[in-house]
Design a protein around this motif. Structure first.
Motif, PDB file in Angstrom:
ATOM      1  N   GLY A  74       0.795  -1.217   0.000  1.00 23.32           N
ATOM      2  CA  GLY A  74       0.000   0.000   0.000  1.00 23.32           C
ATOM      3  C   GLY A  74       0.830   1.270   0.000  1.00 23.32           C
ATOM      4  N   ARG A  75       2.116   1.159   0.279  1.00 26.20           N
ATOM      5  CA  ARG A  75       2.979   2.340   0.249  1.00 26.20           C
ATOM      6  C   ARG A  75       3.151   2.857  -1.178  1.00 26.20           C
ATOM      7  N   GLU A  76       3.116   1.972  -2.164  1.00 25.47           N
ATOM      8  CA  GLU A  76       3.307   2.403  -3.552  1.00 25.47           C
ATOM      9  C   GLU A  76       2.166   1.974  -4.471  1.00 25.47           C
ATOM     10  N   ASP A  77       1.036   1.587  -3.869  1.00 22.43           N
ATOM     11  CA  ASP A  77      -0.067   1.101  -4.693  1.00 22.43           C
ATOM     12  C   ASP A  77      -1.376   1.296  -3.927  1.00 22.43           C
ATOM     13  N   PHE A  78      -2.466   1.313  -4.665  1.00 21.86           N
ATOM     14  CA  PHE A  78      -3.775   1.269  -4.027  1.00 21.86           C
ATOM     15  C   PHE A  78      -4.622   0.250  -4.753  1.00 21.86           C
ATOM     16  N   LYS A  79      -5.419  -0.423  -3.997  1.00 22.46           N
ATOM     17  CA  LYS A  79      -6.420  -1.343  -4.531  1.00 22.46           C
ATOM     18  C   LYS A  79      -7.696  -1.046  -3.763  1.00 22.46           C
ATOM     19  N   ILE A  80      -8.785  -0.932  -4.485  1.00 25.66           N
ATOM     20  CA  ILE A  80     -10.067  -0.660  -3.848  1.00 25.66           C
ATOM     21  C   ILE A  80     -11.030  -1.799  -4.148  1.00 25.66           C
ATOM     22  N   ASN A  81     -12.099  -1.841  -3.401  1.00 22.70           N
ATOM     23  CA  ASN A  81     -13.178  -2.772  -3.689  1.00 22.70           C
ATOM     24  C   ASN A  81     -13.929  -2.188  -4.883  1.00 22.70           C
ATOM     25  N   SER A  82     -13.681  -2.741  -6.054  1.00 22.16           N
ATOM     26  CA  SER A  82     -14.248  -2.160  -7.284  1.00 22.16           C
ATOM     27  C   SER A  82     -15.764  -2.243  -7.315  1.00 22.16           C
ATOM     28  N   LEU A  83     -16.344  -3.273  -6.693  1.00 24.15           N
ATOM     29  CA  LEU A  83     -17.808  -3.362  -6.666  1.00 24.15           C
ATOM     30  C   LEU A  83     -18.406  -2.220  -5.855  1.00 24.15           C
ATOM     31  N   LYS A  84     -17.795  -1.881  -4.712  1.00 17.58           N
ATOM     32  CA  LYS A  84     -18.282  -0.748  -3.914  1.00 17.58           C
ATOM     33  C   LYS A  84     -18.143   0.557  -4.691  1.00 17.58           C
ATOM     34  N   PHE A  85     -17.023   0.710  -5.398  1.00 19.04           N
ATOM     35  CA  PHE A  85     -16.808   1.928  -6.162  1.00 19.04           C
ATOM     36  C   PHE A  85     -17.809   2.036  -7.307  1.00 19.04           C
ATOM     37  N   GLU A  86     -18.035   0.967  -8.020  1.00 21.21           N
ATOM     38  CA  GLU A  86     -19.011   0.980  -9.116  1.00 21.21           C
ATOM     39  C   GLU A  86     -20.416   1.236  -8.583  1.00 21.21           C
ATOM     40  N   ARG A  87     -20.714   0.704  -7.399  1.00 22.90           N
ATOM     41  CA  ARG A  87     -22.016   0.973  -6.777  1.00 22.90           C
ATOM     42  C   ARG A  87     -22.146   2.459  -6.453  1.00 22.90           C
ATOM     43  N   ALA A  88     -21.072   3.065  -5.935  1.00 23.52           N
ATOM     44  CA  ALA A  88     -21.094   4.505  -5.632  1.00 23.52           C
ATOM     45  C   ALA A  88     -21.313   5.321  -6.903  1.00 23.52           C
ATOM     46  N   ILE A  89     -20.673   4.918  -7.988  1.00 20.73           N
ATOM     47  CA  ILE A  89     -20.861   5.620  -9.260  1.00 20.73           C
ATOM     48  C   ILE A  89     -22.321   5.512  -9.711  1.00 20.73           C
ATOM     49  N   GLY A  90     -22.878   4.312  -9.679  1.00 23.88           N
ATOM     50  CA  GLY A  90     -24.270   4.115 -10.082  1.00 23.88           C
ATOM     51  C   GLY A  90     -25.249   4.860  -9.202  1.00 23.88           C
ATOM     52  N   GLU A  91     -25.054   4.795  -7.882  1.00 24.86           N
ATOM     53  CA  GLU A  91     -25.937   5.496  -6.955  1.00 24.86           C
ATOM     54  C   GLU A  91     -25.829   7.008  -7.125  1.00 24.86           C
ATOM     55  N   GLY A  92     -24.599   7.490  -7.392  1.00 23.36           N
ATOM     56  CA  GLY A  92     -24.403   8.920  -7.611  1.00 23.36           C
ATOM     57  C   GLY A  92     -25.154   9.414  -8.837  1.00 23.36           C
ATOM     58  N   GLN A  93     -25.125   8.630  -9.894  1.00 24.75           N
ATOM     59  CA  GLN A  93     -25.849   9.012 -11.107  1.00 24.75           C
ATOM     60  C   GLN A  93     -27.349   9.053 -10.856  1.00 24.75           C
ATOM     61  N   LYS A  94     -27.857   8.061 -10.144  1.00 23.82           N
ATOM     62  CA  LYS A  94     -29.299   7.993  -9.876  1.00 23.82           C
ATOM     63  C   LYS A  94     -29.765   9.108  -8.955  1.00 23.82           C
ATOM     64  N   SER A  95     -28.933   9.477  -7.987  1.00 29.00           N
ATOM     65  CA  SER A  95     -29.342  10.465  -6.979  1.00 29.00           C
ATOM     66  C   SER A  95     -29.078  11.909  -7.408  1.00 29.00           C
TER      67      SER A  95
END
Length: 168
Positions: A74-95
């Motif tokens: 994590g010092r030189e990289d990031f990994k996220i939960n892509s499903l949570k991120f995609e859900r945030a994108i979808g919810e943001g568009q809807k709201s």
């Protein structure tokens, strides 16, 4: 399809939102990892963001579970939960509060858009970005925030280029 206005830069990011990003960056630095998350804002004002949401950086967990398959920490990289991120994108568009910016920090190396960053945002670096977003990189040097730089995709050069933003 026309890309949203925020993908071209010139965003307005309140100091209060940058303060959340900076706090996340300093806290992540103390954990020896990059911070990451996103900025959202009202659809009616495409160049304005008013909220920062931090995401968990999973890179250290992946590395601990499989150091050969995930050699970068994590010092030189990031990994996220892509499903949570995609859900945030979808919810943001809807709201009516779309995700406009993905943010992450760099530790002790400056605020630039690295080849690894580009690969992460383009599914391996072979195409256009996976999401219609701008990208904020925050430098955290020796535990203190030293810079913020915004990057956007330039279709002509097929690369990420620095873009202006205003902090109010």
């Amino acid at each position: 399809m026309t890309e949203p206005d925020w993908t071209r830069g010139n965003l307005r990011i309140p100091k209060s939102v940058l303060e959340v990003v900076e706090k996340a960056g300093r806290a992540a630095y103390a954990r020896d990892e990059e911070a990451c998350g996103y900025l959202e804002g009202p659809v009616g004002d495409p160049l304005f963001v008013d909220r920062a949401i931090e995401l968990e950086n999973l890179a250290n967990k992946y590395h601990a579970a499989d150091p050969e398959g995930h050699p970068r920490t994590g010092r030189e990289d990031f990994k996220i939960n892509s499903l949570k991120f995609e859900r945030a994108i979808g919810e943001g568009q809807k709201s009516g509060r779309p995700v406009k910016v993905f943010f992450h920090s760099h530790l002790d190396c400056g605020a630039y858009f690295s080849a690894e960053d580009a690969a992460s945002m383009t599914l391996g670096g072979t195409g256009s970005p996976s999401y219609a977003l701008a990208y904020l990189v925050t430098a955290v040097d020796k535990g203190e925030v030293t810079a913020h730089r915004l990057f956007v995709w330039d279709e002509t050069s097929r690369s990420f280029v620095e873009a202006k933003f205003e902090s109010q």
